[in-house]
Design an enzyme around this catalytic site. Structure first.
Site, PDB file in Angstrom:
ATOM      1  N   LYS A 107      94.582  32.672  32.972  1.00 54.34           N
ATOM      2  CA  LYS A 107      93.637  31.600  33.311  1.00 54.34           C
ATOM      3  C   LYS A 107      93.835  31.292  34.772  1.00 54.34           C
ATOM      4  O   LYS A 107      94.915  31.522  35.327  1.00 54.34           O
ATOM      5  CB  LYS A 107      93.934  30.335  32.480  1.00 54.34           C
ATOM      6  CG  LYS A 107      92.755  29.412  32.340  1.00 54.34           C
ATOM      7  CD  LYS A 107      91.678  30.042  31.473  1.00 54.34           C
ATOM      8  CE  LYS A 107      90.855  29.058  30.703  1.00 54.34           C
ATOM      9  NZ  LYS A 107      90.363  29.636  29.456  1.00 54.34           N
TER      10      LYS A 107
HETATM   11  N1  GLU Z   1      86.907  30.844  29.249  1.00 59.11           N
HETATM   12  C1  GLU Z   1      86.849  31.627  28.085  1.00 59.11           C
HETATM   13  C2  GLU Z   1      87.859  31.136  27.056  1.00 59.11           C
HETATM   14  O1  GLU Z   1      88.481  30.121  27.237  1.00 59.11           O
HETATM   15  C3  GLU Z   1      87.080  33.114  28.272  1.00 59.11           C
HETATM   16  C4  GLU Z   1      86.727  33.655  29.590  1.00 59.11           C
HETATM   17  C5  GLU Z   1      86.662  35.167  29.631  1.00 59.11           C
HETATM   18  O2  GLU Z   1      85.717  35.650  29.099  1.00 59.11           O
HETATM   19  O3  GLU Z   1      87.569  35.781  30.159  1.00 59.11           O
HETATM   20  O4  GLU Z   1      88.026  31.737  26.034  1.00 59.11           O
END
Ligand code: GLU
Length: 420
Positions: A107
């Site tokens: 992240k």
């Molecule tokens: N923000 C998305 C999540 O929390 C995933 C992001 C991505 O596709 O890498 O699952």
């Protein structure tokens, strides 16, 4: 570990310890599994429109590299910290492993309120962030995607910045891009659609008739708005509550979700929508409904309000909406409230991101129908596994989901061994 010192990171660790106890994981393996592999903090100097220069903090946490590259979203939020980023990266690890994706979790993000930036400022922050991250990311190292406060346009700027640096187009460096530059059909809707697929599965299991059900959705961003639209117009559920960071609307007669979406498209927020029906945002979660969908920020369901929830299905579309204290209460209320835990419920986004990455690596395209069909198959498999394990071991759905994810990562670590 002090660099991660933060309430959200502690919460992710506490959740993990519950699973590690259940799986009887020894101390050495626990630490290996829990702490992030890498964490990067960067300072971003950015020219503002008024001629001044502002510096922003940026982060990227890569939780483990055991199963492949790391994968995860990029969050632009005013309160983002290293600890919160690390917690979100850890959750991504268990989420990817539960869905059997060949990734570790990651992240990243910038401590900034994107609503307070002009479009040109947002572009400069986005490009500078990717520029600073170039040494640490790559299609086989760490692949970014969208998260709160970022969107397809931001992903396009990330891809362009990385590609200009390489000298050729590297579409597989980010997912959630616009379809015109290598994005996958259905990625934008994937998380919300996945949430509703699982809600429908739960309604079916519990013999609930969608036409007679009501829903409350907290959060009206990419995930919440798609979930609300899909509940209302595909499943036939009456959506009686919605909210965003500025307003909460409750109408037992049902809310016109299409009108709400158009309003947000024009005005950017729900602030001036259906003003006669505004309620206290905190109260909204506790209003009676059949399906409650927290699709905003973490820790909104906690030790104080978990006993007050009046829903039959709790579909966790956000990351980390429920604290371990709330879990203790929800575990006692297991026959009243059916929990679809976050790492299962919102996995649709990263699953379709995985398709987008594969498509990018192979320069191959699938139709939206193929994508959605593949997405639902993976969700179906995970849902069935979670329910089966929870029943067999008499554990909560969260414990079952996390245990499947943690076990897969542990098994891979054991098989690969420890170098040197
Ligand atoms: N923000 C998305 C999540 O929390 C995933 C992001 C991505 O596709 O890498 O699952």
């Amino acid at each position: 570990m002090s660099i991660y010192d933060d309430d959200v990171f502690r919460m992710a660790c506490d959740q993990f310890q519950v699973i590690a106890d259940y799986l009887s994981i020894n101390k050495n393996d626990r630490e290996r599994l829990m702490y992030p592999k890498r964490a990067i903090a960067v300072t971003l100097p950015v020219h503002m429109d008024d001629g001044s220069t502002r510096t922003f903090q940026g982060y990227r946490v890569q939780h483990h590299l055991t199963l492949g590259p790391t994968k995860g979203g990029t969050r632009f939020a005013p309160s983002l910290s290293m600890g919160e980023t690390a917690a979100l990266a850890m959750w991504m690890s268990w989420k990817c492993a539960l869905s059997n994706l060949p990734y570790g979790g990651a992240k990243g993000g910038v401590t900034v309120d994107p609503a307070k930036l002009s479009r040109t400022e947002l572009e400069r922050v986005s490009r500078r962030y990717m520029q600073e991250m170039i040494p640490f990311v790559g299609p086989h190292t760490d692949i970014m995607g969208p998260d709160m406060g970022t969107n397809e346009q931001v992903m396009a700027w990330f891809m362009d910045t990385y590609s200009v640096h390489q000298g050729y187009s590297v579409s597989e460096i980010v997912t959630g891009k616009p379809v015109a530059i290598g994005g996958t059909e259905g990625r934008r809707e994937a998380t919300g659609r996945g949430v509703v697929y699982l809600v429908e599965r739960a309604m079916n299991m519990l013999k609930m008739d969608p036409e007679k059900c009501t829903a409350i959705v907290q959060g009206f961003g990419n995930v919440g708005s798609v979930a609300a639209l899909s509940l209302a117009y595909k499943s036939g559920v009456k959506v009686i509550g919605i909210s965003d960071a500025h307003a909460a609307i409750y109408d037992p007669k049902g809310i016109d979700i299409q009108a709400a979406e158009q309003h947000v498209f024009k005005k950017g927020t729900l602030r001036a929508f259906a003003q006669d029906n505004h309620v206290d945002p905190k109260e909204l979660l506790m209003m009676p409904c059949d399906i409650l969908v927290p699709a905003a920020v973490d820790r909104v369901i906690n030790g104080k309000n978990a006993g007050e929830l009046k829903c039959r299905i709790l579909a966790e579309a956000a990351n980390g909406p429920t604290t371990p204290q709330a879990d203790l209460i929800l575990e006692k209320r297991w026959d009243e409230i059916f929990v679809i835990p976050d790492i299962l419920c919102n996995a649709g986004g990263v699953i379709v991101s995985y398709f987008e990455w594969v498509q990018g690596l192979q320069s191959y395209l699938w139709t939206e129908m193929e994508v959605t069909d593949k997405l639902f198959r993976i969700l179906e498999h995970s849902f069935a596994q979670v329910i089966k394990r929870a029943k067999a071991h008499k554990i909560s759905h969260r414990t079952a989901a996390m245990a499947i994810g943690v076990e897969r990562v542990l098994k891979a670590k054991k098989m690969r061994g420890l170098f040197p």
